[in-house]
Structure formats: C-alpha cells, structure tokens
Write an enzyme that holds these catalytic residues in place. Structure first.
Site, PDB file in Angstrom:
ATOM      1  N   ARG A 101       0.717  -1.155   0.313  1.00  0.00           N
ATOM      2  CA  ARG A 101      -0.325  -0.071   0.295  1.00  0.00           C
ATOM      3  C   ARG A 101       1.296   1.263  -0.300  1.00  0.00           C
ATOM      4  NH1 ARG A 101      -3.478  -2.554  -1.251  1.00  0.00           N
ATOM      5  NH2 ARG A 101      -4.788  -3.521   0.205  1.00  0.00           N
ATOM      6  N   GLU A 107      -4.376   6.602  -5.170  1.00  0.00           N
ATOM      7  CA  GLU A 107      -4.535   6.411  -6.343  1.00  0.00           C
ATOM      8  C   GLU A 107      -5.492   6.997  -7.166  1.00  0.00           C
ATOM      9  OE1 GLU A 107      -3.735   1.704  -5.577  1.00  0.00           O
ATOM     10  OE2 GLU A 107      -2.265   2.390  -4.435  1.00  0.00           O
ATOM     11  N   HIS A 140      -1.197  -0.136  -9.943  1.00  0.00           N
ATOM     12  CA  HIS A 140      -1.477  -1.295  -9.371  1.00  0.00           C
ATOM     13  C   HIS A 140      -1.897  -2.177  -9.878  1.00  0.00           C
ATOM     14  CE1 HIS A 140      -4.237  -1.287  -5.384  1.00  0.00           C
ATOM     15  NE2 HIS A 140      -3.882  -2.248  -5.155  1.00  0.00           N
TER      16      HIS A 140
END
Ligand code: 8YV
Length: 324
Positions: free
Chosen positions: A236, A265, A283
C-alpha cells in the site's frame, strides 16, 4: 421472502454484480445521481456491503452506523485497510477479504517488478521500439543487477513468503521484518525496519496497509538501504513516506524503486513521473483475469454465505464468525 439488500460502494467486475444479484437486491452507489438520497432511502434495509479499495469509499464507523441491519462487509482484495475492521467487530459485523487466491499472482508481479527495476527491461524495450538498437547500438549495461543482492522483506505474511520462495529460487539470501520473529521461518529476522534496511540492498514491502504501518518506510529507512538500494512496494502507498521516497530517488540516495501502489491512486503525485530511476505500475499486482475471477468469486461466496445462513469462507481475524 424478499431478498436482503446489498450496497455496492463502487463499480465491481460483472461476476460480482451477477453473483450478488442472485441472492440480494443490489444497490449501486456510484450509479446514483444523488448518492446521499440513495443512502437515506436504502439505509434501514441494508444488511450487506460489497466494497474494495478501488472504490475510494471508506467503510468507517460513521458509515456503518447508518445501517442498523448491517451484518457483513465483503471486501474485494486481501487488503482491507479501507474498512474499519475494529469498528465492525464492535458492531458484530463480519468483514471478509480475498486471501490465498491472489498470493502467487501478486508474488509473480513482485518479481517481475523487481527484475524490471534492476535490469531496466522497460527502458530496454523502448530502446528497441524506438529503433535505437539498429541506430545507436546495444542498450547500456545496467548498473542494477540481482546478482550478489540480498533481499529484505517487510511483512512476511502469505504474500511475503511467496515472494521469499521466489527470491530463494533466484539464489538471493533473505531477511525480514515483521512485528514478531516467526519460529518456523529460517530467514534472518530484524526487529526494526532500519536494521533490516542496513543489512540488505533490496527492500520489498508486502505488509498490510492501515494505521499500524503508515509511513513505516521513511527517510531513515531509505538512508539505511543506501545508494545501491532497490526499493519495491506492492503493498500500500501509505506504508511509505512518499515525499521522502521521491527525495531519496531524486538525490540518488537509493538506486531505484519499483512501485505498484501509491498514496493517492489513481491520481499519483506527478513528481514520480519525472524520475528516471522508478518503475511505476498502476496497481496491477493481482490484475490477471484468472486471479481477479477467483477473487470475485470469493467475494460472492462470502456474501451469499450470509444470505443463505452459512458460515463465511474468509472472515478477517478481527471479526471471527460466531453465527449470523
Ligand atoms: C486489488 C489489492 O486490486 O488485494 C488487494 O489488497 O490491493 C488488489 O488485489 C484491490 O484490492 C481492488 O480493490
């Protein structure tokens, strides 16, 4: 009897929408012209929420408080840092996630990212595509290599261990940091991230997100990693102090970074785009059709378990199942 009501906090893959619709009356938050009006209308009936980090919705205590009948929150993803699991536990709400089914995929992606970062495979491919191989000659010899490296893993859980197994096969010695030394693990343990970073030159973050790991990787850890250091994050963005990381990359206090996750994000800090020693992925750790289908099915199985009075398959440790 009418179907129980479920709130989707954002878009989900069709498999989830279709699977949930068999057992629930499904309400899609992101499709509502007036989200607040939708919430007010359906709140008294909602007994299930389906969410995921990608929706941007925080399922915190205040949101849960709006749904008096809430019993289950099904998270799309192994990481459930967008859900306040402690608050769910206090409210007797079960939280489920998607462990195991994505472990090997995320570990595969991590090694791909590590290799790309060390050996500049992304740039070498651009060299070829831009016709420079024929025009200018061979792509440069890379300052980075996995040879003679030693790897430190921050967070030796299921994914961390799958990464470690792969690194072992690459002939790389492995150390780790986690809250506790694991008795059944032979890798070298360091009791804090700075000590780990000082003793390795390749640091891979595979720890959960959330308050406990916020800014765990800071300027001091990166300094300890050193000028040959390669930093990889597939966990993360919040685990890293991003301004400190950008600074360390700019000043070449570390060699390079490979990042699949970011604080903000998908609108990441534009300073990352200026760095020539960072590989940036959007991601995609678990993002194959194979693995996302398995994750989606597990989300559905957990939610449907509630609707049919069965035990959930994968409740998170904070909310053990004791009956519906
Ligand atoms: C998903 C992830 O992309 O599993 C996780 O924790 O980060 C990813 O696999 C994400 O959760 C989608 O919301």
């Amino acid at each position: 009897m009418s179907k129980p009501a479920l709130l989707m906090t954002g878009p989900m893959m069709p498999l989830i929408g279709e699977g949930a619709a068999k057992a629930f009356a499904v309400h899609w938050l992101h499709e509502a012209a007036d989200r607040e009006a939708l919430l007010q209308k359906i709140a008294p009936e909602i007994s299930a929420i389906c969410t995921g980090g990608h929706t941007g919705v925080k399922t915190d205590d205040a949101l849960m408080a709006r749904f008096p009948k809430l019993r289950i929150i099904g998270n799309f993803g192994v990481g459930y840092d967008s859900i306040d699991a402690a608050a769910a536990a206090r409210r007797g709400v079960i939280v489920t996630n998607t462990p195991d089914v994505l472990t090997e995929e995320v570990a595969d992606t991590t090694l791909g990212l590590l290799l790309t970062t060390a050996r500049e495979l992304n740039k070498a491919e651009q060299w070829l595509r831009q016709g420079r191989w024929a025009k200018d000659g061979d792509y440069r010899l890379t300052p980075g290599s996995l040879r003679d490296r030693s790897v430190g893993i921050i967070g030796l859980g299921r994914i961390g261990k799958a990464i470690a197994r792969r690194c072992e096969a690459f002939g790389l010695p492995i150390s780790y940091y986690g809250r506790h030394k694991q008795p059944d693990v032979s890798y070298t343990y360091h009791a804090d991230p700075i000590a780990l970073a000082r003793n390795v030159d390749t640091l891979i973050v595979a720890t959960p997100g959330g308050a406990e790991t916020k800014n765990l990787i800071n300027a001091a850890v990166l300094e300890a990693l050193g000028p040959d250091g390669i930093f990889i994050n597939i966990a993360r963005g919040t685990v890293v102090d991003e301004p400190a990381l950008i600074d360390a990359l700019k000043a070449r206090r570390i060699l390079a970074a490979g990042l699949d996750v970011f604080w903000n994000e998908p609108k990441i800090d534009p300073a990352f785009l200026e760095l020539d020693n960072a590989v940036l992925l959007p991601h995609v750790g678990s993002a194959s059709i194979h693995t996302r289908n398995a994750m989606g099915q597990l989300v559905v199985d957990n939610l449907v378990a509630y609707a049919t009075g069965k035990p959930p398959k994968t409740p998170v440790p904070e909310t053990p199942f004791k009956g519906w």
